[in-house]
Design a protein around this motif. Structure first.
Motif: not given
Length: 95
Positions: A9-20, A62-72
């Protein structure tokens, strides 16, 4: 199991906060209001968190940092490109 769910849940929220920010940056191609130092530091931190998660075999990290890196990574690329081309100042490369 409950702790892992909290991690997802934390990973989802922090990762997708970067999407906008990513969508706005891609749409407007305007990176003036984003600090190069922040972008590089944050992307480096995400990379280190990913390495940490891999070493600990911690799937939410692992999962959420990969996703975050895909945004950043694209944001980082656009900011560096902006600074080097024309809009950024030379001093921004240092700070």
């Amino acid at each position: 199991m409950g702790i892992t769910i909290i991690g997802y849940i934390a990973g989802t929220l922090t990762t997708f906060a970067s999407l906008p920010q990513l969508l706005k940056s891609l749409k407007e191609r305007n990176m003036e209001n984003i600090s190069l130092a922040f972008v590089v530091t944050f992307t480096t931190g995400l990379t280190l968190w990913l390495i940490y998660g891999i070493l600990r075999n911690d799937y939410p990290i692992i999962v959420f940092n990969i996703l975050s890196l895909m945004f950043w990574i694209p944001i980082t690329y656009l900011k560096i490109k902006d600074v080097l081309e024309n809009k950024g100042s030379k001093s921004e490369l240092i700070t």
